[in-house]
Design a protein around this motif. Structure first.
Motif, PDB file in Angstrom:
ATOM      1  N   ALA A   4       0.813  -1.215   0.000  1.00  0.00           N
ATOM      2  CA  ALA A   4       0.000   0.000   0.000  1.00  0.00           C
ATOM      3  C   ALA A   4       0.847   1.265   0.000  1.00  0.00           C
ATOM      4  O   ALA A   4       0.341   2.337  -0.253  1.00  0.00           O
ATOM      5  CB  ALA A   4      -0.916   0.006   1.225  1.00  0.00           C
ATOM      6  N   PHE A   5       2.112   1.127   0.303  1.00  0.00           N
ATOM      7  CA  PHE A   5       2.940   2.320   0.500  1.00  0.00           C
ATOM      8  C   PHE A   5       3.938   2.554  -0.627  1.00  0.00           C
ATOM      9  O   PHE A   5       4.870   3.323  -0.490  1.00  0.00           O
ATOM     10  CB  PHE A   5       3.663   2.233   1.861  1.00  0.00           C
ATOM     11  CG  PHE A   5       2.695   2.022   2.996  1.00  0.00           C
ATOM     12  CD1 PHE A   5       1.886   3.063   3.430  1.00  0.00           C
ATOM     13  CD2 PHE A   5       2.563   0.779   3.591  1.00  0.00           C
ATOM     14  CE1 PHE A   5       0.967   2.863   4.451  1.00  0.00           C
ATOM     15  CE2 PHE A   5       1.651   0.570   4.624  1.00  0.00           C
ATOM     16  CZ  PHE A   5       0.850   1.619   5.051  1.00  0.00           C
ATOM     17  N   THR A   6       3.729   1.856  -1.749  1.00  0.00           N
ATOM     18  CA  THR A   6       4.634   2.071  -2.882  1.00  0.00           C
ATOM     19  C   THR A   6       4.066   3.139  -3.818  1.00  0.00           C
ATOM     20  O   THR A   6       2.870   3.398  -3.838  1.00  0.00           O
ATOM     21  CB  THR A   6       4.835   0.767  -3.684  1.00  0.00           C
ATOM     22  OG1 THR A   6       3.543   0.237  -4.005  1.00  0.00           O
ATOM     23  CG2 THR A   6       5.617  -0.250  -2.887  1.00  0.00           C
ATOM     24  N   ALA A   7       4.946   3.741  -4.582  1.00  0.00           N
ATOM     25  CA  ALA A   7       4.525   4.756  -5.550  1.00  0.00           C
ATOM     26  C   ALA A   7       3.961   4.078  -6.799  1.00  0.00           C
ATOM     27  O   ALA A   7       4.400   2.977  -7.125  1.00  0.00           O
ATOM     28  CB  ALA A   7       5.719   5.628  -5.918  1.00  0.00           C
ATOM     29  N   PRO A   8       3.019   4.672  -7.525  1.00  0.00           N
ATOM     30  CA  PRO A   8       2.416   5.956  -7.163  1.00  0.00           C
ATOM     31  C   PRO A   8       1.471   5.827  -5.970  1.00  0.00           C
ATOM     32  O   PRO A   8       0.750   4.834  -5.859  1.00  0.00           O
ATOM     33  CB  PRO A   8       1.639   6.333  -8.436  1.00  0.00           C
ATOM     34  CG  PRO A   8       1.315   5.018  -9.085  1.00  0.00           C
ATOM     35  CD  PRO A   8       2.470   4.107  -8.764  1.00  0.00           C
ATOM     36  N   GLY A   9       1.494   6.812  -5.112  1.00  0.00           N
ATOM     37  CA  GLY A   9       0.629   6.797  -3.932  1.00  0.00           C
ATOM     38  C   GLY A   9      -0.818   7.015  -4.313  1.00  0.00           C
ATOM     39  O   GLY A   9      -1.130   7.369  -5.459  1.00  0.00           O
ATOM     40  N   PRO A  10      -1.731   6.796  -3.365  1.00  0.00           N
ATOM     41  CA  PRO A  10      -3.169   6.910  -3.647  1.00  0.00           C
ATOM     42  C   PRO A  10      -3.570   8.287  -4.164  1.00  0.00           C
ATOM     43  O   PRO A  10      -4.475   8.390  -5.007  1.00  0.00           O
ATOM     44  CB  PRO A  10      -3.826   6.632  -2.297  1.00  0.00           C
ATOM     45  CG  PRO A  10      -2.773   6.065  -1.421  1.00  0.00           C
ATOM     46  CD  PRO A  10      -1.437   6.358  -2.004  1.00  0.00           C
ATOM     47  N   SER A  28     -12.521  -0.546   1.433  1.00  0.00           N
ATOM     48  CA  SER A  28     -11.753  -1.485   2.257  1.00  0.00           C
ATOM     49  C   SER A  28     -12.377  -2.872   2.124  1.00  0.00           C
ATOM     50  O   SER A  28     -13.559  -3.057   2.420  1.00  0.00           O
ATOM     51  CB  SER A  28     -11.785  -1.038   3.729  1.00  0.00           C
ATOM     52  OG  SER A  28     -11.085  -1.961   4.538  1.00  0.00           O
ATOM     53  N   LYS A  29     -11.572  -3.802   1.654  1.00  0.00           N
ATOM     54  CA  LYS A  29     -12.109  -5.158   1.384  1.00  0.00           C
ATOM     55  C   LYS A  29     -12.677  -5.802   2.649  1.00  0.00           C
ATOM     56  O   LYS A  29     -13.674  -6.521   2.604  1.00  0.00           O
ATOM     57  CB  LYS A  29     -11.000  -6.052   0.827  1.00  0.00           C
ATOM     58  CG  LYS A  29     -10.648  -5.755  -0.613  1.00  0.00           C
ATOM     59  CD  LYS A  29      -9.552  -6.718  -1.086  1.00  0.00           C
ATOM     60  CE  LYS A  29      -9.046  -6.322  -2.464  1.00  0.00           C
ATOM     61  NZ  LYS A  29      -7.795  -7.020  -2.794  1.00  0.00           N
ATOM     62  N   SER A  30     -12.038  -5.548   3.793  1.00  0.00           N
ATOM     63  CA  SER A  30     -12.441  -6.247   5.024  1.00  0.00           C
ATOM     64  C   SER A  30     -13.799  -5.775   5.550  1.00  0.00           C
ATOM     65  O   SER A  30     -14.542  -6.544   6.140  1.00  0.00           O
ATOM     66  CB  SER A  30     -11.370  -6.079   6.094  1.00  0.00           C
ATOM     67  OG  SER A  30     -11.028  -4.714   6.236  1.00  0.00           O
ATOM     68  N   THR A  31     -14.126  -4.537   5.338  1.00  0.00           N
ATOM     69  CA  THR A  31     -15.376  -4.009   5.891  1.00  0.00           C
ATOM     70  C   THR A  31     -16.364  -3.586   4.813  1.00  0.00           C
ATOM     71  O   THR A  31     -17.548  -3.403   5.100  1.00  0.00           O
ATOM     72  CB  THR A  31     -15.102  -2.772   6.777  1.00  0.00           C
ATOM     73  OG1 THR A  31     -14.533  -1.745   5.947  1.00  0.00           O
ATOM     74  CG2 THR A  31     -14.129  -3.100   7.909  1.00  0.00           C
ATOM     75  N   GLY A  32     -15.887  -3.386   3.594  1.00  0.00           N
ATOM     76  CA  GLY A  32     -16.769  -2.905   2.531  1.00  0.00           C
ATOM     77  C   GLY A  32     -17.009  -1.404   2.584  1.00  0.00           C
ATOM     78  O   GLY A  32     -17.706  -0.848   1.733  1.00  0.00           O
ATOM     79  N   MET A  42      -6.877   2.366   5.733  1.00  0.00           N
ATOM     80  CA  MET A  42      -8.231   2.748   6.114  1.00  0.00           C
ATOM     81  C   MET A  42      -8.195   3.464   7.465  1.00  0.00           C
ATOM     82  O   MET A  42      -7.647   2.938   8.430  1.00  0.00           O
ATOM     83  CB  MET A  42      -9.103   1.486   6.204  1.00  0.00           C
ATOM     84  CG  MET A  42     -10.576   1.765   6.368  1.00  0.00           C
ATOM     85  SD  MET A  42     -11.294   2.516   4.862  1.00  0.00           S
ATOM     86  CE  MET A  42     -13.017   2.640   5.367  1.00  0.00           C
ATOM     87  N   PRO A  43      -8.774   4.669   7.525  1.00  0.00           N
ATOM     88  CA  PRO A  43      -8.818   5.357   8.822  1.00  0.00           C
ATOM     89  C   PRO A  43      -9.578   4.509   9.847  1.00  0.00           C
ATOM     90  O   PRO A  43     -10.584   3.884   9.524  1.00  0.00           O
ATOM     91  CB  PRO A  43      -9.592   6.646   8.523  1.00  0.00           C
ATOM     92  CG  PRO A  43      -9.552   6.818   7.046  1.00  0.00           C
ATOM     93  CD  PRO A  43      -9.428   5.446   6.464  1.00  0.00           C
ATOM     94  N   GLY A  44      -9.080   4.504  11.050  1.00  0.00           N
ATOM     95  CA  GLY A  44      -9.770   3.763  12.111  1.00  0.00           C
ATOM     96  C   GLY A  44      -9.288   2.339  12.228  1.00  0.00           C
ATOM     97  O   GLY A  44      -8.684   1.965  13.233  1.00  0.00           O
ATOM     98  N   THR A  45      -9.506   1.545  11.188  1.00  0.00           N
ATOM     99  CA  THR A  45      -9.092   0.142  11.277  1.00  0.00           C
ATOM    100  C   THR A  45      -7.611  -0.028  10.973  1.00  0.00           C
ATOM    101  O   THR A  45      -6.985  -0.983  11.425  1.00  0.00           O
ATOM    102  CB  THR A  45      -9.869  -0.749  10.295  1.00  0.00           C
ATOM    103  OG1 THR A  45      -9.490  -0.393   8.950  1.00  0.00           O
ATOM    104  CG2 THR A  45     -11.375  -0.580  10.457  1.00  0.00           C
ATOM    105  N   GLY A  46      -7.064   0.858  10.166  1.00  0.00           N
ATOM    106  CA  GLY A  46      -5.658   0.726   9.771  1.00  0.00           C
ATOM    107  C   GLY A  46      -5.424  -0.322   8.704  1.00  0.00           C
ATOM    108  O   GLY A  46      -4.283  -0.603   8.335  1.00  0.00           O
ATOM    109  N   ALA A  47      -6.513  -0.892   8.192  1.00  0.00           N
ATOM    110  CA  ALA A  47      -6.360  -1.966   7.186  1.00  0.00           C
ATOM    111  C   ALA A  47      -5.696  -1.420   5.923  1.00  0.00           C
ATOM    112  O   ALA A  47      -6.012  -0.317   5.466  1.00  0.00           O
ATOM    113  CB  ALA A  47      -7.734  -2.554   6.849  1.00  0.00           C
ATOM    114  N   VAL A  48      -4.782  -2.224   5.374  1.00  0.00           N
ATOM    115  CA  VAL A  48      -4.126  -1.811   4.126  1.00  0.00           C
ATOM    116  C   VAL A  48      -4.703  -2.630   2.962  1.00  0.00           C
ATOM    117  O   VAL A  48      -3.982  -3.123   2.108  1.00  0.00           O
ATOM    118  CB  VAL A  48      -2.588  -1.938   4.208  1.00  0.00           C
ATOM    119  CG1 VAL A  48      -2.018  -0.853   5.101  1.00  0.00           C
ATOM    120  CG2 VAL A  48      -2.180  -3.316   4.716  1.00  0.00           C
TER     121      VAL A  48
END
Lengths: 131, 383
Positions: A4-10, A28-32, A42-48
């Motif tokens: 998630a942290f490689t270029a190009p960034g989001p 976010s795949k885990s929560t939809g 993802m803010p809050g969960t930190g999921a990448v």
């Protein structure tokens, strides 16, 4: 998925999609749950586990204002907060209607404005009031 | 009650500098006058100060600038910048450092020549790439968006907003230090030029120069100083967003959290508060904070202020110095509500003094309704 942290960034990816005429947002795949502005996690969960999905472009005006500059300082235009159908909110403007006619609750649809230096998202009345 | 920070510190000195217009003075010179006055209040000199806290939009290592100018090598330093609320928020690290014995005497200070230098709000923050293309006129547009939604959801009107401006002016007319003291009517506010719908020019705070300073010590030393101490009974800071586009509910600010935590630390309730000093950068602020701090139900703030309830002679004294709307607003207003709260507790406010003020609430706001900091101060009787 790719790191998630490689270029190009989001941030860059969002702009690249926009330049291709596509309004993409992340989910976010885990929560939809969707997120905007684009993030590396993802803010809050930190999921990448954020994936890019096509945004519906449907939105509702959440709050609205008319910025009133003197004509030589930029004139009069709308600034609004738009709730996207996917959940996130963004700052934008509603075009195609007088700035003061933009109303909270108004259903709007996204369009890409490529007239400036870089393309940006704007919104136009979609007709009717969103539920 | 487990609140070890309740009453740990007291404010024993306060001072202003360069209020209103101070042409020919730099920000740090205006700060120095405020520090001079705060120290004169205590009988101390810079040599007695061993903790320095400051924030500034123009000095990005503000406590270093302040300490260097004053000739202090502090044992405790903090330049945390969270917008205009910073100086209210700074009370927490000050109280912690004093309680822990890291230092003995903390100075919190600020100075700005915004009016004389540029005539507008100074910001060196990088514009947000997701907001800047739409040219919001920040910070006003953000507050206008909040006002638009509050009107839509709760029936708040421009007349309600005007009542906030008129109350602030009526208090300012009782304060010889206030910048704007001409009579103001609701009709004047409603007729003033629209800047960002629904906020007109007179819904917006002043652009002035000005500085403020305060001196804090551990509570057990408070009575060693000449002025009546204001004990720090409760304090808390909360922030839920940086940019207005990231708000969850634009009609509810993080003051709902900072206020609740400050009240819990103090063991107090809104009904215990004798006087409120709220950060009124725009008229909608006062309405939002009265609601979020628990002085009226959510959505009722407009109707609460409509009939002069917060004006002189009303049921709840709010912004007795005239606030950012009519007294002073040099870009970051947060130190001034605390200074006024201290003076109300001392009983030295002259014509605008709230009789028997024992408990005062000061509230700071920063950014675009972003950071919220609340402090409850009390006299010795409340301590």
């Amino acid at each position: 998925m790719a790191n998630a942290f490689t270029a190009p960034g989001p941030d860059q990816m969002f702009r690249d999609y926009l330049a291709q005429g596509r309004f993409m947002i992340q989910r976010s795949k885990s929560t939809g749950a969707h997120v905007f502005y684009p993030r590396a996690m993802m803010p809050g969960t930190g999921a990448v586990d954020l994936e890019w999905v096509e945004a519906s472009g449907k939105g509702t005006v959440y709050a609205t204002s008319v910025v009133r500059h003197r004509p030589e300082k930029g004139g009069v235009y709308n600034v609004a907060l738009i709730d996207l159908a996917e959940g996130p909110r963004m700052l934008s403007r509603v075009e195609g209607v007088a700035p003061e006619a933009v109303a909270i609750g108004m259903a709007v649809a996204a369009a890409i404005d490529s007239s400036g230096e870089t393309p940006i998202l704007v919104f136009r009345p979609a007709g009717g009031t969103a539920s | 009650m487990n609140a070890p920070l309740r009453g740990a510190a007291a404010i024993v000195g306060v001072g202003h500098g360069g209020l209103g217009e101070a042409p020919g003075l730099s920000p740090v010179e205006i700060m120095a006058e405020a520090v001079h006055n705060a120290l004169a209040d205590t009988g101390l000199t810079p040599a007695d100060i061993d903790g320095v806290i400051s924030a500034s939009p123009v000095y990005n290592m503000a406590s270093l600038t302040a300490a260097e100018y004053l000739g202090i090598r502090p044992k405790f330093t903090d330049s945390t910048m969270i917008g205009g609320s910073s100086f209210v928020s700074h009370i927490t690290p000050a109280a912690l450092a004093l309680q822990a014995g890291l230092c003995d005497t903390v100075l919190i200070c600020y100075g700005s020549n915004q009016r004389s230098a540029t005539g507008r709000l100074v910001s060196n923050s990088l514009p947000d790439p997701y907001e800047a293309p739409y040219k919001p006129r920040l910070p006003i547009t953000a507050y206008a968006l909040a006002a638009s939604r509050h009107m839509y959801q709760y029936g708040t009107s421009r007349e309600h907003l005007a009542a906030v401006a008129v109350a602030a002016r009526d208090w300012a007319r009782l304060n010889p230090e206030a910048f704007m003291r001409d009579p103001l009517t609701a009709a004047d506010v409603l007729a003033s030029r629209m800047i960002c719908d629904p906020l007109s020019k007179l819904d917006c705070c002043l652009v002035t120069d000005g500085g403020g300073a305060m001196v804090l010590v551990r509570a057990e030393r408070a009575k060693d100083f000449p002025a009546k101490p204001a004990y720090v009974l409760g304090h808390a800071t909360a922030h839920w967003h940086r940019n207005i586009s990231e708000v969850e509910d634009i009609t509810v600010t993080a003051a709902a959290e900072s206020g609740a935590r400050a009240f819990a630390m103090a063991g107090l309730e809104p009904a215990d508060v004798d006087v409120l000093e709220l950060y009124d950068a725009f008229t909608i602020n006062t309405i939002l904070f009265l609601e979020d701090l628990g002085f009226c139900p959510k959505g009722e703030g407009g109707r609460f202020v409509a009939d002069g309830a917060i004006a002189p002679g009303g049921t709840l004294p709010v912004n007795t110095n005239g606030g950012g709307l009519s007294c002073v607003h040099p870009g970051m207003y947060g130190i001034f509500p605390v200074i006024e709260a201290v003076r109300q507790i001392r009983g030295t406010c002259g014509e605008r003094q709230v009789a028997g003020a024992e408990i005062a609430l000061a509230h700071g706001n920063g950014g675009v309704l972003s950071s919220q900091a609340t402090v409850l101060l009390g006299s010795e009787a409340s301590f």
